[in-house]
Scaffold this active site. Structure first.
Site, PDB file in Angstrom:
ATOM      1  N   PRO A  28      -6.000 -79.501  66.123  1.00  0.00           N
ATOM      2  CA  PRO A  28      -5.364 -80.938  66.053  1.00  0.00           C
ATOM      3  C   PRO A  28      -4.456 -81.170  67.335  1.00  0.00           C
ATOM      4  O   PRO A  28      -4.422 -82.317  67.898  1.00  0.00           O
ATOM      5  CB  PRO A  28      -4.451 -80.768  64.760  1.00  0.00           C
ATOM      6  N   GLU A  55     -17.053 -81.117  74.691  1.00  0.00           N
ATOM      7  CA  GLU A  55     -17.422 -80.004  75.672  1.00  0.00           C
ATOM      8  C   GLU A  55     -16.683 -80.049  76.934  1.00  0.00           C
ATOM      9  O   GLU A  55     -17.030 -79.925  78.177  1.00  0.00           O
ATOM     10  CB  GLU A  55     -18.938 -79.561  75.863  1.00  0.00           C
ATOM     11  N   ILE A  96     -15.413 -80.178  64.747  1.00  0.00           N
ATOM     12  CA  ILE A  96     -16.182 -79.065  64.744  1.00  0.00           C
ATOM     13  C   ILE A  96     -17.676 -79.637  64.375  1.00  0.00           C
ATOM     14  O   ILE A  96     -17.928 -79.990  63.225  1.00  0.00           O
ATOM     15  CB  ILE A  96     -15.885 -77.813  63.645  1.00  0.00           C
ATOM     16  N   THR A 138     -13.931 -83.038  78.542  1.00  0.00           N
ATOM     17  CA  THR A 138     -13.704 -84.533  79.081  1.00  0.00           C
ATOM     18  C   THR A 138     -14.063 -84.628  80.522  1.00  0.00           C
ATOM     19  O   THR A 138     -14.009 -83.708  81.185  1.00  0.00           O
ATOM     20  CB  THR A 138     -12.333 -85.120  78.911  1.00  0.00           C
ATOM     21  N   ARG A 192     -22.286 -77.232  78.865  1.00  0.00           N
ATOM     22  CA  ARG A 192     -22.131 -78.319  79.755  1.00  0.00           C
ATOM     23  C   ARG A 192     -23.568 -78.837  80.208  1.00  0.00           C
ATOM     24  O   ARG A 192     -23.613 -80.099  80.283  1.00  0.00           O
ATOM     25  CB  ARG A 192     -21.046 -78.300  80.674  1.00  0.00           C
ATOM     26  N   PHE A 213     -18.780 -74.032  66.448  1.00  0.00           N
ATOM     27  CA  PHE A 213     -17.916 -73.267  67.234  1.00  0.00           C
ATOM     28  C   PHE A 213     -16.542 -74.019  67.033  1.00  0.00           C
ATOM     29  O   PHE A 213     -16.524 -75.226  67.166  1.00  0.00           O
ATOM     30  CB  PHE A 213     -18.637 -73.745  68.589  1.00  0.00           C
ATOM     31  N   ALA A 214     -15.748 -73.084  66.904  1.00  0.00           N
ATOM     32  CA  ALA A 214     -14.370 -73.607  66.546  1.00  0.00           C
ATOM     33  C   ALA A 214     -13.047 -73.182  67.368  1.00  0.00           C
ATOM     34  O   ALA A 214     -13.011 -72.247  67.690  1.00  0.00           O
ATOM     35  CB  ALA A 214     -13.951 -73.221  65.286  1.00  0.00           C
TER      36      ALA A 214
HETATM   37  N1  COS Z   1     -15.780 -70.300  83.608  1.00  0.00           N
HETATM   38  C1  COS Z   1     -15.289 -68.805  83.801  1.00  0.00           C
HETATM   39  N2  COS Z   1     -13.989 -68.652  83.721  1.00  0.00           N
HETATM   40  C2  COS Z   1     -13.347 -69.792  83.670  1.00  0.00           C
HETATM   41  C3  COS Z   1     -13.463 -70.955  83.756  1.00  0.00           C
HETATM   42  C4  COS Z   1     -14.901 -71.307  83.677  1.00  0.00           C
HETATM   43  N3  COS Z   1     -15.421 -72.719  83.580  1.00  0.00           N
HETATM   44  N4  COS Z   1     -12.398 -71.688  83.753  1.00  0.00           N
HETATM   45  C5  COS Z   1     -11.338 -70.716  83.509  1.00  0.00           C
HETATM   46  N5  COS Z   1     -11.786 -69.591  83.725  1.00  0.00           N
HETATM   47  C6  COS Z   1     -10.952 -68.169  83.757  1.00  0.00           C
HETATM   48  C7  COS Z   1     -10.185 -68.197  85.119  1.00  0.00           C
HETATM   49  O1  COS Z   1     -11.006 -67.609  86.064  1.00  0.00           O
HETATM   50  C8  COS Z   1      -8.990 -67.354  84.706  1.00  0.00           C
HETATM   51  O2  COS Z   1      -9.634 -66.060  84.718  1.00  0.00           O
HETATM   52  P1  COS Z   1      -8.775 -65.025  85.607  1.00  0.00           P
HETATM   53  O3  COS Z   1      -7.280 -64.925  85.352  1.00  0.00           O
HETATM   54  O4  COS Z   1      -9.408 -63.542  85.109  1.00  0.00           O
HETATM   55  O5  COS Z   1      -9.045 -65.361  86.879  1.00  0.00           O
HETATM   56  C9  COS Z   1      -8.815 -67.711  83.260  1.00  0.00           C
HETATM   57  O6  COS Z   1     -10.106 -68.257  82.743  1.00  0.00           O
HETATM   58  C10 COS Z   1      -7.560 -68.739  83.046  1.00  0.00           C
HETATM   59  O7  COS Z   1      -8.157 -69.894  84.010  1.00  0.00           O
HETATM   60  P2  COS Z   1      -7.019 -71.410  84.019  1.00  0.00           P
HETATM   61  O8  COS Z   1      -5.715 -70.738  84.631  1.00  0.00           O
HETATM   62  O9  COS Z   1      -7.731 -72.016  85.014  1.00  0.00           O
HETATM   63  O10 COS Z   1      -6.848 -71.882  82.772  1.00  0.00           O
HETATM   64  P3  COS Z   1      -6.164 -73.069  82.137  1.00  0.00           P
HETATM   65  O11 COS Z   1      -5.699 -72.827  80.847  1.00  0.00           O
HETATM   66  O12 COS Z   1      -5.373 -73.545  83.238  1.00  0.00           O
HETATM   67  O13 COS Z   1      -7.412 -74.036  81.637  1.00  0.00           O
HETATM   68  C11 COS Z   1      -9.422 -75.470  81.900  1.00  0.00           C
HETATM   69  C12 COS Z   1      -8.738 -74.370  82.594  1.00  0.00           C
HETATM   70  C13 COS Z   1      -8.566 -76.902  82.120  1.00  0.00           C
HETATM   71  C14 COS Z   1     -10.584 -75.549  82.746  1.00  0.00           C
HETATM   72  C15 COS Z   1      -9.895 -75.059  80.574  1.00  0.00           C
HETATM   73  O14 COS Z   1      -8.790 -74.941  79.634  1.00  0.00           O
HETATM   74  C16 COS Z   1     -10.986 -76.031  79.982  1.00  0.00           C
HETATM   75  O15 COS Z   1     -12.051 -75.859  80.384  1.00  0.00           O
HETATM   76  N6  COS Z   1     -10.626 -76.811  79.153  1.00  0.00           N
HETATM   77  C17 COS Z   1     -11.506 -77.888  78.477  1.00  0.00           C
HETATM   78  C18 COS Z   1     -11.784 -77.247  77.191  1.00  0.00           C
HETATM   79  C19 COS Z   1     -12.811 -77.818  76.396  1.00  0.00           C
HETATM   80  O16 COS Z   1     -14.041 -78.075  76.950  1.00  0.00           O
HETATM   81  N7  COS Z   1     -12.594 -78.139  75.066  1.00  0.00           N
HETATM   82  C20 COS Z   1     -13.990 -78.838  74.579  1.00  0.00           C
HETATM   83  C21 COS Z   1     -13.975 -77.913  73.207  1.00  0.00           C
HETATM   84  S1  COS Z   1     -15.584 -77.805  72.791  1.00  0.00           S
HETATM   85  S2  COS Z   1     -16.081 -79.365  71.954  1.00  0.00           S
END
Ligand code: COS
Length: 386
Positions: free
Chosen positions: A134, A369, A163, A371, A249, A129-130
């Site tokens: 950076p 997934e 990744i 922090t 998660r 999953f990508a």
């Molecule tokens: N589940 C479903 N939808 C979600 C969601 C979730 N957990 N979090 C946000 N959304 C949806 C929101 O509902 C919104 O959609 P609508 O406009 O249709 O309502 C949209 O996504 C944007 O939401 P938001 O404005 O809250 O987005 P942000 O850019 O502020 O970011 C976080 C939200 C920080 C929660 C998100 O970027 C995130 O989870 N970041 C961490 C990423 C991660 O886990 N990375 C690890 C990579 S894998 S190792």
């Protein structure tokens, strides 16, 4: 029944059988390999077909597409059992299932499921999953990887980071920005084979823990994808990523429970053998206090994890619960593994014993997934809305 079972959580007979099968395999075949996997940064390739035969490489995938069609609860129990034997293997399986297969099953067409999900679910291919890059991890929408569309062709340029399974994977779920002016609504999700022209991989990362789970960057240089690679629709990629991470998660939480359980199991055994001041150290109150704290936290973490998974199985909203499970279980893994090292004393600090490995393996569960800081944002955000 032992403390390792925790609360039974009203598991049905089929789920109990899966838990037992996962435990028998993990303790019998994986645990003896765990030290080699960690010390030699060894990718346990020979384990994957066996996990495929057990049905664990397509755990929640519908039977029509080669999967075992298990519940999220059963899937979490499998990941916990694998992690209690070898954390590296548990994340290889969890990234493959939660992060690669889930979005294909949830958003892919039948054609995409047949082409991509089936060989993954049978354990013939490995997935990754990508999303992260950076310069963007927690702020996932701020990605620099771009995709340009011309007719039915999508051309991808950019670099993806951290990744899991990257060096070994065959299939990738990729996120790239099509229209920056649309913000997160400009992101697309794709599924593609990794052996395409223009795809290259960086060197495997040298990590603190989960050393047998290989991680690298993936570079895209003018990589041509087609509409057949697009998951869902143009601009729906952020939704694909977020919903995928919600279920992912629960898997990381289950992994953290498994690591904590392993740390407690090893510390408990050591405390019964090691003698100080004329008696086994488990008879000293200070050690008993640690053990009591450890087992209580392991059970609480499992309860939150299976609770979130059960809500998913019932089709209820489980976003806050998944984040709470990951937040609490990952902290528990670090705290319990730390106490495990403490109980081992000097022997906890050397690689002859697994105690230090559990602490190194535990730390990543607070990072990948999402922090712990991101989980708190999600939890508080939902709390304020509910
Ligand atoms: N589940 C479903 N939808 C979600 C969601 C979730 N957990 N979090 C946000 N959304 C949806 C929101 O509902 C919104 O959609 P609508 O406009 O249709 O309502 C949209 O996504 C944007 O939401 P938001 O404005 O809250 O987005 P942000 O850019 O502020 O970011 C976080 C939200 C920080 C929660 C998100 O970027 C995130 O989870 N970041 C961490 C990423 C991660 O886990 N990375 C690890 C990579 S894998 S190792």
């Amino acid at each position: 029944m032992s403390w390792q079972d925790g609360f039974q959580f009203d598991l049905d007979d089929e789920t109990k059988m899966i838990q037992e099968a996962a435990r028998a395999f993990a303790q019998g075949e994986l645990l003896p390999l765990a030290e080699k996997i960690d010390h030699e940064h060894y990718f346990p390739r020979e384990i994957l077909p066996k996990l495929g035969q057990l049905g664990f490489m397509g755990a929640t995938v519908p039977a029509d597409f080669g999967g075992s069609e298990l519940s999220q609860v059963a899937y979490c129990l499998i990941i916990e059992e694998l992690a209690a034997a070898c954390a590296s293997t548990s994340i290889i399986v969890s990234a493959h299932n939660s992060l690669c297969l889930t979005p294909i099953v949830d958003y892919g067409s039948d054609e995409q499921k047949k082409k991509f999900a089936e060989p993954l679910a049978r354990g013939e291919k490995l997935g990754c999953f990508a999303l992260s890059e950076p310069s963007s991890g927690s702020d996932a929408a701020a990605m620099d990887c771009t995709v340009k569309k011309s007719g039915d062709t999508y051309v991808v340029n950019g670099t993806k980071n951290w990744i899991t399974n990257g060096p070994e994977a065959d299939t990738c779920v990729l996120f790239a920005m099509l229209d920056r002016s649309a913000g997160y609504k400009g992101i697309c999700a794709f599924v593609h084979d990794l052996n395409l022209p223009g795809v290259s991989r960086g060197k495997p990362e040298d990590k603190l823990g989960i050393c047998g789970s290989p991680t690298c960057s993936i570079m895209y240089d003018g990589v041509e994808l087609t509409r057949g690679n697009l998951l869902s629709t143009d601009g729906n990629g952020f939704r694909v990523a977020m919903t995928t991470l919600n279920s992912g998660r629960t898997g990381v939480a289950a992994q953290a429970v498994g690591i904590a359980r392993a740390a407690l199991r090893d510390a408990l055994a050591y405390s019964k053998e090691r003698v100080a001041f004329g008696k086994p150290i488990c008879e000293h109150q200070s050690i008993q206090n640690y053990l009591a704290e450890m087992v209580t936290k392991v059970d609480a973490a499992r309860y939150l994890t299976l609770g979130a998974a059960r809500k998913k199985d019932r089709g209820e909203s489980f976003i806050r619960e998944a984040s709470m499970a990951k937040l609490y279980a990952s902290r528990t893994a670090v705290e319990v593994a730390d106490l495990g090292v403490q109980i081992h004393g000097g022997y906890g600090y050397v690689k002859d014993y697994p105690a230090e490995r559990h602490l190194r393996d535990a730390k990543i569960t607070e990072i990948y997934e999402g922090t712990s800081e991101i989980q708190k944002m999600v939890i508080a955000g939902h709390l304020l809305k509910e």
